[in-house]
Design a protein around this motif. Structure first.
Motif, PDB file in Angstrom:
ATOM      1  N   LYS A  25       0.834  -1.208   0.000  1.00  0.00           N
ATOM      2  CA  LYS A  25       0.000   0.000   0.000  1.00  0.00           C
ATOM      3  C   LYS A  25       0.868   1.258   0.000  1.00  0.00           C
ATOM      4  N   SER A  26       1.914   1.260   0.814  1.00  0.00           N
ATOM      5  CA  SER A  26       2.811   2.420   0.846  1.00  0.00           C
ATOM      6  C   SER A  26       3.472   2.646  -0.514  1.00  0.00           C
ATOM      7  N   ASP A  29       0.792   4.024  -2.839  1.00  0.00           N
ATOM      8  CA  ASP A  29       0.392   5.373  -2.427  1.00  0.00           C
ATOM      9  C   ASP A  29       1.526   6.384  -2.594  1.00  0.00           C
ATOM     10  N   HIS A  31       3.645   6.922  -0.147  1.00  0.00           N
ATOM     11  CA  HIS A  31       3.813   7.520   1.188  1.00  0.00           C
ATOM     12  C   HIS A  31       4.162   6.439   2.199  1.00  0.00           C
ATOM     13  N   HIS A  32       5.137   6.744   3.039  1.00  0.00           N
ATOM     14  CA  HIS A  32       5.598   5.792   4.046  1.00  0.00           C
ATOM     15  C   HIS A  32       4.515   5.516   5.087  1.00  0.00           C
ATOM     16  N   SER A  34       1.611   4.044   5.085  1.00  0.00           N
ATOM     17  CA  SER A  34       0.245   4.459   4.755  1.00  0.00           C
ATOM     18  C   SER A  34      -0.790   3.360   4.983  1.00  0.00           C
ATOM     19  N   ARG A  36      -3.430   1.174   6.702  1.00  0.00           N
ATOM     20  CA  ARG A  36      -4.366   1.582   7.748  1.00  0.00           C
ATOM     21  C   ARG A  36      -4.016   1.006   9.117  1.00  0.00           C
ATOM     22  N   TRP A  41       2.954   6.405  12.658  1.00  0.00           N
ATOM     23  CA  TRP A  41       2.724   7.841  12.865  1.00  0.00           C
ATOM     24  C   TRP A  41       2.148   8.130  14.243  1.00  0.00           C
ATOM     25  N   GLU A  55      -0.108  12.652   9.101  1.00  0.00           N
ATOM     26  CA  GLU A  55      -0.846  11.727   8.232  1.00  0.00           C
ATOM     27  C   GLU A  55       0.121  11.240   7.162  1.00  0.00           C
ATOM     28  N   ALA A  56      -0.036  10.003   6.752  1.00  0.00           N
ATOM     29  CA  ALA A  56       0.890   9.416   5.777  1.00  0.00           C
ATOM     30  C   ALA A  56       1.016  10.273   4.513  1.00  0.00           C
ATOM     31  N   VAL A  57      -0.070  10.914   4.071  1.00  0.00           N
ATOM     32  CA  VAL A  57       0.007  11.744   2.866  1.00  0.00           C
ATOM     33  C   VAL A  57       0.915  12.956   3.063  1.00  0.00           C
ATOM     34  N   ASP A  59       3.809  12.679   4.810  1.00  0.00           N
ATOM     35  CA  ASP A  59       4.996  12.056   5.402  1.00  0.00           C
ATOM     36  C   ASP A  59       6.257  12.894   5.260  1.00  0.00           C
TER      37      ASP A  59
END
Length: 173
Positions: A25-26, A29, A31-32, A34, A36, A41, A55-57, A59
């Protein structure tokens, strides 16, 4: 082919957090951490590294706090145990060159597999390690993945908080 998750790294960071490898998923996406179920984080914030939960977005904002993110192996997988010993062996020189170039003060390996492979040790304990790696102090922290059921959220926070205290205490104390 899966995209490569870009490192979030800069010169002279206080600590670079080194995941084993990106989750699928990361990687998709971009993004590290990410996924769920990943607790990175939340743990990072509750341990004191950031004033709010990133938030992962967002990062890349981790760099604003003097911290960075990388992985030991670039290939994304569903589970880290899908990686072969050869993949670790083939990534060590690139990882070392990166650490020598960017010179973080601390490297925090998230989970034992990468540090075991990179150090050549058979076993390592959680926490501070007795030797430096590429000039950086080394900590081994539990992996925050939701697949790591051996550590509850409070346990993860306690381990990460030990590192936070170590890097923020005044020299000589």
């Amino acid at each position: 082919m899966l995209p490569i998750l870009t490192d979030l790294i800069a010169q002279n960071l206080t600590v670079i957090f080194c995941g084993i490898n990106p989750g699928l998923k990361s990687a998709w996406d971009g993004h590290h951490f990410s996924g769920r179920s990943n607790r990175f984080w939340k743990v990072l914030h509750q341990a004191g590294f950031t004033p709010h939960e990133i938030e992962a977005v967002n990062d890349a904002t981790i760099l604003d706090f003097g911290h960075g993110l990388t992985t030991a192996v670039e290939r994304a997988t569903v589970r880290a145990d899908e990686l072969s010993k050869d993949e670790f062996s083939n990534s060590i020189e690139t990882f070392k060159a990166k650490m020598i170039h960017f010179q973080p003060k601390y490297i925090a390996f998230l989970g034992k597999p990468a540090y075991v492979a990179f150090s050549g040790k058979k076993q390592v304990l959680w926490g501070s390690q007795p030797e430096d790696f590429c000039g950086a102090k080394v900590w081994v922290l539990p992996n925050p993945s939701g697949l790591n059921r051996g550590f509850m959220l409070n346990d993860l926070i306690a381990h990460y908080k030990e590192l936070y205290i170590a890097i923020t205490k005044p020299v000589g104390l």
